[in-house]
Write an enzyme that holds these catalytic residues in place. Sequence first.
Site, PDB file in Angstrom:
ATOM      1  N   GLY A  48      82.740  64.175 -43.309  1.00  0.00           N
ATOM      2  CA  GLY A  48      81.659  63.319 -43.772  1.00  0.00           C
ATOM      3  C   GLY A  48      81.928  62.431 -41.747  1.00  0.00           C
ATOM      4  O   GLY A  48      83.417  62.593 -40.723  1.00  0.00           O
ATOM      5  N   GLN A  53      82.213  56.401 -34.883  1.00  0.00           N
ATOM      6  CA  GLN A  53      83.827  57.286 -34.523  1.00  0.00           C
ATOM      7  C   GLN A  53      83.346  57.932 -33.490  1.00  0.00           C
ATOM      8  O   GLN A  53      84.414  58.823 -32.955  1.00  0.00           O
ATOM      9  CB  GLN A  53      83.605  58.429 -35.665  1.00  0.00           C
ATOM     10  CG  GLN A  53      84.631  57.687 -37.153  1.00  0.00           C
ATOM     11  CD  GLN A  53      84.700  58.994 -38.689  1.00  0.00           C
ATOM     12  OE1 GLN A  53      84.025  59.126 -38.780  1.00  0.00           O
ATOM     13  NE2 GLN A  53      85.969  59.635 -38.096  1.00  0.00           N
ATOM     14  N   CYS A 105      90.888  60.247 -42.503  1.00  0.00           N
ATOM     15  CA  CYS A 105      89.744  59.983 -41.608  1.00  0.00           C
ATOM     16  C   CYS A 105      90.160  60.719 -40.186  1.00  0.00           C
ATOM     17  O   CYS A 105      90.888  61.061 -39.409  1.00  0.00           O
ATOM     18  CB  CYS A 105      90.255  58.902 -41.325  1.00  0.00           C
ATOM     19  SG  CYS A 105      89.243  58.589 -40.273  1.00  0.00           S
ATOM     20  N   LEU A 106      89.157  61.587 -39.951  1.00  0.00           N
ATOM     21  CA  LEU A 106      89.518  62.040 -38.711  1.00  0.00           C
ATOM     22  C   LEU A 106      89.892  61.244 -37.048  1.00  0.00           C
ATOM     23  O   LEU A 106      89.945  61.150 -35.867  1.00  0.00           O
ATOM     24  CB  LEU A 106      87.982  62.529 -37.642  1.00  0.00           C
ATOM     25  CG  LEU A 106      87.197  64.172 -38.945  1.00  0.00           C
ATOM     26  CD1 LEU A 106      85.662  65.031 -37.854  1.00  0.00           C
ATOM     27  CD2 LEU A 106      88.841  65.223 -38.475  1.00  0.00           C
ATOM     28  N   HIS A 147      83.351  56.008 -47.951  1.00  0.00           N
ATOM     29  CA  HIS A 147      84.331  56.316 -46.937  1.00  0.00           C
ATOM     30  C   HIS A 147      83.862  55.944 -45.668  1.00  0.00           C
ATOM     31  O   HIS A 147      84.046  55.560 -44.445  1.00  0.00           O
ATOM     32  CB  HIS A 147      85.203  57.555 -46.804  1.00  0.00           C
ATOM     33  CG  HIS A 147      86.381  57.739 -45.696  1.00  0.00           C
ATOM     34  ND1 HIS A 147      87.615  57.954 -45.943  1.00  0.00           N
ATOM     35  CD2 HIS A 147      85.919  57.701 -44.444  1.00  0.00           C
ATOM     36  CE1 HIS A 147      88.345  58.078 -44.318  1.00  0.00           C
ATOM     37  NE2 HIS A 147      86.915  58.401 -43.717  1.00  0.00           N
ATOM     38  N   GLU A 148      82.603  57.156 -46.112  1.00  0.00           N
ATOM     39  CA  GLU A 148      82.029  56.887 -44.189  1.00  0.00           C
ATOM     40  C   GLU A 148      81.049  55.520 -44.220  1.00  0.00           C
ATOM     41  O   GLU A 148      81.412  55.266 -43.526  1.00  0.00           O
ATOM     42  CB  GLU A 148      80.615  58.082 -44.239  1.00  0.00           C
ATOM     43  CG  GLU A 148      81.544  59.734 -44.171  1.00  0.00           C
ATOM     44  CD  GLU A 148      82.631  59.809 -43.266  1.00  0.00           C
ATOM     45  OE1 GLU A 148      82.629  58.921 -42.312  1.00  0.00           O
ATOM     46  OE2 GLU A 148      83.927  60.593 -43.505  1.00  0.00           O
ATOM     47  N   HIS A 151      82.561  53.236 -42.633  1.00  0.00           N
ATOM     48  CA  HIS A 151      83.579  52.568 -40.862  1.00  0.00           C
ATOM     49  C   HIS A 151      82.281  51.900 -40.497  1.00  0.00           C
ATOM     50  O   HIS A 151      82.215  51.552 -39.420  1.00  0.00           O
ATOM     51  CB  HIS A 151      82.659  53.847 -40.163  1.00  0.00           C
ATOM     52  CG  HIS A 151      84.349  55.232 -40.608  1.00  0.00           C
ATOM     53  ND1 HIS A 151      85.407  54.522 -39.813  1.00  0.00           N
ATOM     54  CD2 HIS A 151      84.405  56.286 -41.521  1.00  0.00           C
ATOM     55  CE1 HIS A 151      86.149  56.026 -40.448  1.00  0.00           C
ATOM     56  NE2 HIS A 151      85.962  56.498 -41.001  1.00  0.00           N
TER      57      HIS A 151
HETATM   58 NI    NI Z   1      86.455  58.550 -41.754  1.00  0.00          NI
END
Ligand code: NI
Length: 186
Positions: A48, A53, A105-106, A147-148, A151
């Site tokens: 995701g 991000q 998380c990236l 989660h997304e 953000h």
């Molecule tokens: Ni994330």
Amino acid sequence: MAVLEVLTVPHPVLSKKCRPVGPGEFGEDLARFISDLAETMYAAPGVGLAAPQVGDLRRVVVVDPGNSTSEQDDDGRPTNPRFLALVNPQIIEASAEKMIYEEGCLSVPDFEENVTRPRKVHIRYLDESGKPHQKWFEGYDAIVVQHEMDHLDGVVILDRVSRLKKGRYLQKRQKVRVRADGTLEY
Ligand code: NI
């Protein structure tokens, strides 16, 4: 299509609240952005990715929770990507039943944390052409979507741990101070 740079904490954009995509903003530009976002997600690889991000403050996320199990080419990218783009997503119903999952998380490299979230969520969203949809997500899919969506409100998994743990992580990454109220001092 282009792979975009994924920002990491403590980049200030990651703690900003994103703005809704307006009715006049659907079209080629948004479609291109969504496909770039998806390509960036697959290149990472991730399941995701949210617009902030990559430094964009529109309420847009892409998810493909099945990514890890789909067939991949020599570069590790899925041969038949089936991501879902959610524009202006909103939770309209959530199950009382919770689920704990160790999330990564990236934008928060080398960090994992157990996060508790509703096990099922009913999401209202627009697709890339602006058409409205409603869909139930369950289990891992629900975790990824929630989660997304965090953000889009400037929330990363680091905001869900103690101030001490957050501070330790950030200090390890670079010299950044966490104020008493949890905000960052550069
Ligand atoms: Ni994330």
